[in-house]
Scaffold this active site. Structure first.
Site, PDB file in Angstrom:
ATOM      1  N   CYS B   8       0.772  -1.234   0.000  1.00  0.00           N
ATOM      2  CA  CYS B   8       0.000   0.000   0.000  1.00  0.00           C
ATOM      3  C   CYS B   8       0.809   1.294   0.000  1.00  0.00           C
ATOM      4  O   CYS B   8       1.966   1.330   0.398  1.00  0.00           O
ATOM      5  CB  CYS B   8      -0.912   0.055   1.213  1.00  0.00           C
ATOM      6  N   GLY B  36       0.840   0.419  -5.182  1.00  0.00           N
ATOM      7  CA  GLY B  36      -0.401  -0.351  -5.213  1.00  0.00           C
ATOM      8  C   GLY B  36      -1.236   0.037  -6.410  1.00  0.00           C
ATOM      9  O   GLY B  36      -1.583   1.202  -6.563  1.00  0.00           O
ATOM     10  N   ASN B 111      -0.928   0.277   5.751  1.00  0.00           N
ATOM     11  CA  ASN B 111       0.123  -0.331   4.949  1.00  0.00           C
ATOM     12  C   ASN B 111       0.897  -1.286   5.849  1.00  0.00           C
ATOM     13  O   ASN B 111       1.379  -0.883   6.899  1.00  0.00           O
ATOM     14  CB  ASN B 111       1.070   0.757   4.403  1.00  0.00           C
ATOM     15  N   GLY B 112       0.950  -2.549   5.434  1.00  0.00           N
ATOM     16  CA  GLY B 112       1.647  -3.532   6.250  1.00  0.00           C
ATOM     17  C   GLY B 112       0.858  -4.822   6.370  1.00  0.00           C
ATOM     18  O   GLY B 112       0.028  -5.128   5.504  1.00  0.00           O
ATOM     19  N   TYR B 253      13.596  -2.295  -3.906  1.00  0.00           N
ATOM     20  CA  TYR B 253      12.635  -2.341  -5.002  1.00  0.00           C
ATOM     21  C   TYR B 253      11.374  -1.504  -4.782  1.00  0.00           C
ATOM     22  O   TYR B 253      10.894  -0.857  -5.707  1.00  0.00           O
ATOM     23  CB  TYR B 253      12.222  -3.794  -5.266  1.00  0.00           C
TER      24      TYR B 253
END
Lengths: 474, 474, 474, 474
Positions: B8, B36, B111-112, B253
């Site tokens: 996310c 995302g 996010n996670g 990345y």
């Protein structure tokens, strides 16, 4: 982003292997999408019955799985992607132009611009002809249709038509049983022949051949008519001539770097442009960077020649597509900020050589230079891998109006100051002539020199109707 | 393209300048789209009334001018882009999660990945709770709602909730009058604070700040709760702890190269990875190239360190978006050919060092190596700028199942052979630990080492309902 | 068009014949579309795994062939069409509500309105519950989920929940292995059982059974819980009570004329209303006409009883759908003109009895009367086949606010004058009570009489968040 | 639903009052939507510059607020709705046809069918013309363009063109400064003139005038050319002739009942057809019913004449639009069930007279009769308010192929038996001739009698290319 724009990408396939010609054409057009983003179309010929679909928008906006499947199978197919000159996204002008005439059907895809379009159109109108589009393709269709009345074959009619139409035209056409490729005698726009198993393909650039796994056969020669039918490939070279003039900007910006045009790799040509630029306009600096993506190849060349390390100064947001913000955003600066970001950590305290392929109005350039300074660059030396644009193109490139061209308004120093660079250097006309010296054709460099290889029209023809359409989603 | 995937991107804004918060959020999410692509959403808070819109699709598929305008103005806004784990594009799971509870409304962006998601969910269900999504955010919402019953403020409730939820979570939340940013005590996922005039913003990455012209203030600390309201910015650091473990793959990345994470430029970290790689796995070669776009930065570093010239071997089609061909195309090879093309003129007869950031299944890699050989490369030496993936991630990265990881199935030689490279070298675990050594936090490298910084769950939890939705066009 | 509005249509199927449950549900919802045009949804249960799709819009806007196919096959399916109270088209509120709780998944479709919604919600919030929609269904889901904790089966939990929730509710629910139908003890909203081969279906109206070719079995009894599983149909009647109160407006306007509600044909009930109206408010005239489509059945009855010939005075444009002109058009008059046109040739010089089912604000009525006069009608006598609306409904009908009700602002004469009719007569309360006298249930006529059959809440509950969504095309 | 189909609806407006001509045209086309559902288009002329938009689909699918606004303002506008003969939904054939010729632009809307289309087209092709559509309008455009070369004005050119084109054609055209209306000398298709303030409008039917609040002025005369420009309305009647032949089916089925065609109300004409039918085919029965909506008016007439009570036997689902189920559903029976439902309570035990306007293949009819029997009807007597279809139409009506016409395959008894009715009666040819006897024109009844008022072509012309397009949603 303030760039000159090319008008079209062409593709055609003559199927001898049971291929899905619609899908092959779709994939090939994907590889040619950079040549035109305003409309796309595919026509499939199944035993003389042509099914087609075309609309304004990017390829995946125009075609989805259902639309593509609905085209069905066939023996021949042609496809087109188009950049619409001016700001009108005209659905009516999408190609292929599919028409019926005395000898059956014909689908026409065109890349280029006729210099006697207005003249022929007027003559046709005075004979009672009607026009439903603003495309050169429609005028070409008429001329071929009329020639066909007095000739025994479509290829002969095409050859006769070539004596009437002037200017830049690469054509991929489909008659009931033939796939036809044509390049104007000057060879302004590229067109290549490839082979996919036993099938033949025609494509504006070799990158489309690669994307299908097709083998490159050769380029269509300037002035040549290539006909592919069940007996194989036929060539007529009656219209071929000594003097040819491929658009040099195909190497500088239009073609994809992985394409090979007239035997010369576009990537190599750009790298060479950068190398020559380094010789012509050396500067002491810490890093050579390109404006993504248009300046990257030349930057590699500049770095190679100058010995200054190549690096990355600007990051491009790869998701930026047709966002409406670009339209509503009045402040051009913000539009640039959405698309590009400076890499502070890389440019901080450095003297940067910034390479781009061209400057049109200079506005984007100014924002980028400022962005680099804000990110901490100590110096920004701008190097342009082509000469200044000074003259309009009549052969299918849309460079913006003459008045907007910064090089027409300002001196070199004036441009440098306006853009805010520490120094500015353009590649010389000599320099650019050398970037593709192994090519088997001559070049047109009229936009830099004003030396038009053929007669050009006096003024623009204005159109009287427009089709305004809904912006596409996605 | 066979890459690990992050879950996310988050953004929040507390408006003190009459900004159009919906538009600012839209622009910021554009800069975070790489985090995302499966769904997007924005919620705008106008004096406690929340308007929101979210759907599956890329940002410009979910929002057009009308949708964005319909959100209206407001004092606070939050936005989210989401990568959906597994193949389900679940509209029901799009965020922000907007909910009403005893103290009014709350919008949550996460996010996670929680490591005790199943545990808490089970406990909540046994208390009669119902679940309408498969999101961690819903579980977090419940825990906060329950804590809020016994605490005097939302920030206190959030702090208490942090004692219950385990795992990786960066949160951007909006209560009727506050914008709240949270990072889990390990700091697995990034979160930054910026300033735009008098307004504050929170964003997963600094590139989103840059795209708005906002100034970077600082990173939210691991374990910190940041509350922004009309009195300014408040911080609570009760949950902060000694040991922190930012996901090292954010540098390798996930993050955009122009972002700065915990004080270290992502671009520089990648370049360093390439430099270390050159030291660890040197090879004699003629050109260093990166797989676009994931290997380009490391390739620059490898070239810099090794002295081998940097060049371009592969061209990426920049128009490839959500084409249905990718779905229907069974032959993976063709999918690669649509996206990438080798630059024959550049690789012909050369010994190539090819750099990429990681190998997951190895299939794409194999096609690329073959493509280079077909284009005439004499040797292809593959160098990977991170260690081999060996262990699953429980903190929000979707690396594919353990069985699919090529490094779990084959030895180094086996991988090299399977991919068809002349040699293969991975960056060492030591090497990767050094790429962001100035960062003020520790790192999680469990996917390479199996050293999980916190307890991880035993097995995957399976979900019982799915929302199947129509694929988006464009 | 200024009409009271019903909130929902329900459907469920338990498949014992290898039916395509998604398609059957789609077809049934088509027959129920008149009960709700704002959103639609279908959930399919395949061995406990639920796939669902729902969105705002008419059924064919929400579902196309692909969306429907993507739902896949299954043993059970439920579907819902919804009218959204107030003007918000809230996608978040679309049903079925699909949720997971301690005992697996549950999909809930609701028709009606809880009178203690606010009360229960508050109580739940004080227990830490969160709410993601504004639907009664979500509150019902919570209550059932909590009851399920202490009971051995879903049907028992539902029965216990019925003791807590008050008001109007017909429910069609789907647990992993059961299809469940419920009607509140008063039976405010209809629900019927049908049989399709060996499969069972539940539907708000019998017209949905007819559209599938299903046989009518019986109505679900007020207070009854019907469970359909692999062993067949089970019934629990513990909550059934003496006093029942079906909404009388189901006969007057909501249900389709070809439906049979509690044993009485809706068409016949309307015809009877017209007959009684003719007795109560006779008038000398040349033609009896109905306002299409709402007044046609009663007009037939009035003609039959009065002996005045039945005729057509108004033509309705059958293509008028969701045209944006309706939205942008400020002049209500024009909106009526687009939809209806007077038949000059039929009304010229005639005394017309014009029948409609109800008057809410009176604006449309006024335009229609004027239209008839403009077309040459000599007299227009308005007859309404139900009593005047005087009281708000708390059971799922949206009649507009009390202040907008013309009968609350004006006397009979005042209304007649305001509308411009030559005379005006409403059906009496006695009269309406007789239109479905064979029905096996009592009626709720509170909107006419203020005699609420159960306790009603004090004020409206305001919601704090809204989901604003893009208007649908087509 | 197995009906003959008309080809088009036309509209034009010459604005003298500052009207929004695009919106007026949109509203008028809404009223004409029943004349064509396959495509729609509007062209707006602003001082000689024409903006247009057209596409396949219903009006609200083709136009949304943005598309309509994008057309801008203007002095003249024309619009078109089209039924596409055969099953092809051809976007290429959508009208208005906008073209440029020697004298500027011309937009053409056509309703009808040329009988010498193939002949003229062939002749044009032999002169080198090309065709991009399959429309008569394109041929008409060419003929006018050619005539214009030798004549001093567009109206004169149109008159000359009328000497060349044969068959049925009502035209609404727009030149840079004129709005032109034309009816062929036989007057096969209707066209009316209206006045809206100081502005003039042309429309296929008067219902479109009513929907705008325009006053009916008069019908365009068969053979007349009407020109509206800044000086007002001009008329040329050189092509007018004694013998005229309006399509009688305009009264029976095509036109809306609230339209007045050549001075006769369509509703009244249908009622009369029903009355005559009652005289010609009396039967003892309990109720007269119409098949909705096509048989309702005639049923009223039959009831009036016979004294048998009028009633409702069938309910039509008013939400049935373009549902894909209709396409995928192989069983025609089911398609009928989705659309219509029998009213058991009304038909139970009764002898029904069922009225419809026509029978084409008889399949739908058979299902309806069965449906009534299943609902309990004791007898079903079918009465058709027009004579049997025996001959193909060459003037713009698509009645299905001759072989499909049930009346060509079976005797009256055979049809009755095949349909399953207790008795069957068609209106006589004499009878139908009397339904609009006050009309100032003669009628074409060739589909019943084979007496073609003008010469007709020998065989169908086959087309060689098709444009296959994606079905529209909604």
């Amino acid at each position: 982003m303030d760039k000159p724009r090319e008008e079209c990408g062409l593709f055609g396939i003559y199927n001898c292997d049971g291929l899905d010609v619609a899908e092959e054409t779709y994939l090939a057009l994907y590889a040619l999408q950079h040549r035109g983003q305003e409309s796309a179309g595919i026509a499939v010929n199944d035993n003389g019955v042509i099914a087609f679909h075309k609309d304004s928008g990017l390829l995946p906006e125009v075609f989805d799985e259902k639309t593509l499947n609905d085209l069905g199978g066939g023996q021949i197919a042609v496809g087109h992607v188009r950049y619409a000159p001016s700001d009108k996204q005209e659905r009516a002008n999408a190609q292929p132009l599919v028409m019926r005439y005395v000898k059956g059907t014909l689908a026409i895809c065109h890349n280029g611009a006729l210099t006697n379009y207005g003249e022929i159109k007027k003559e046709l109108e005075q004979g009672g002809s009607i026009f439903q589009t603003n495309c050169d393709a429609e005028v070409i269709a008429y001329v071929i249709a009329k020639e066909r009345l007095y000739t025994g074959s479509i290829e002969k009619a095409v050859q006769n038509a070539m004596k009437k139409i002037k200017g830049a035209y690469s054509l991929v056409m489909m008659s009931p049983r033939k796939l036809i490729g044509v390049r104007d005698p000057n060879g302004f726009r590229p067109l290549s022949i490839g082979r996919l198993g036993n099938s033949y393909v025609l494509a504006s650039e070799t990158c489309a051949l690669d994307s299908l796994g097709a083998q490159f056969v050769r380029d269509v020669r300037p002035g040549e008519v290539v006909v592919i039918d069940e007996e194989g490939i036929h060539s007529n070279t009656e219209q071929c001539q000594e003097n040819t003039s491929l658009c040099i900007f195909e190497y500088v910006y239009f073609s994809r770097p992985d394409s090979v045009v007239e035997g010369v790799s576009v990537h190599i040509a750009r790298q060479r442009a950068g190398m020559t630029l380094a010789k012509e306009h050396p500067v002491e600096a810490d890093m050579v960077c390109g404006v993504p993506d248009s300046g990257l190849d030349a930057a590699l060349g500049y770095a190679l020649e100058s010995g200054i390390p190549y690096g990355t100064a600007l990051i491009k947001n790869k998701y930026i597509g047709r966002t409406f913000i670009q339209e509503t955003q009045k402040k051009r600066e913000r539009a640039v900020m959405i698309k590009l970001n400076a890499l502070s950590a890389a440019v901080q305290g450095k003297r940067i050589v910034l390479i781009d392929d061209s400057i049109v109005r200079g506005t984007t350039c100014r924002h980028i230079v400022q962005m680099l300074r804000d990110a901490g660059a100590k110096e920004v030396h701008l190097r342009i891998s082509s000469p200044p644009f000074l003259y309009p193109c009549y052969f299918g490139t849309d460079i913006s109006s003459k008045n907007n061209l910064i090089a027409n308004r300002l001196t070199l120093d004036g441009i440098c100051q306006s853009i805010g660079a520490d120094s500015l250097g353009y590649l010389s006309v000599e320099g650019i002539r050398g970037i593709a010296k192994e090519a088997k054709v001559g070049f047109c460099d009229a936009c830099f020199t004003g030396n038009y290889p053929i007669e050009v029209p006096k003024g623009p023809q204005e159109d009287k109707f427009s089709q305004k359409i809904v912006p596409h989603k996605g």
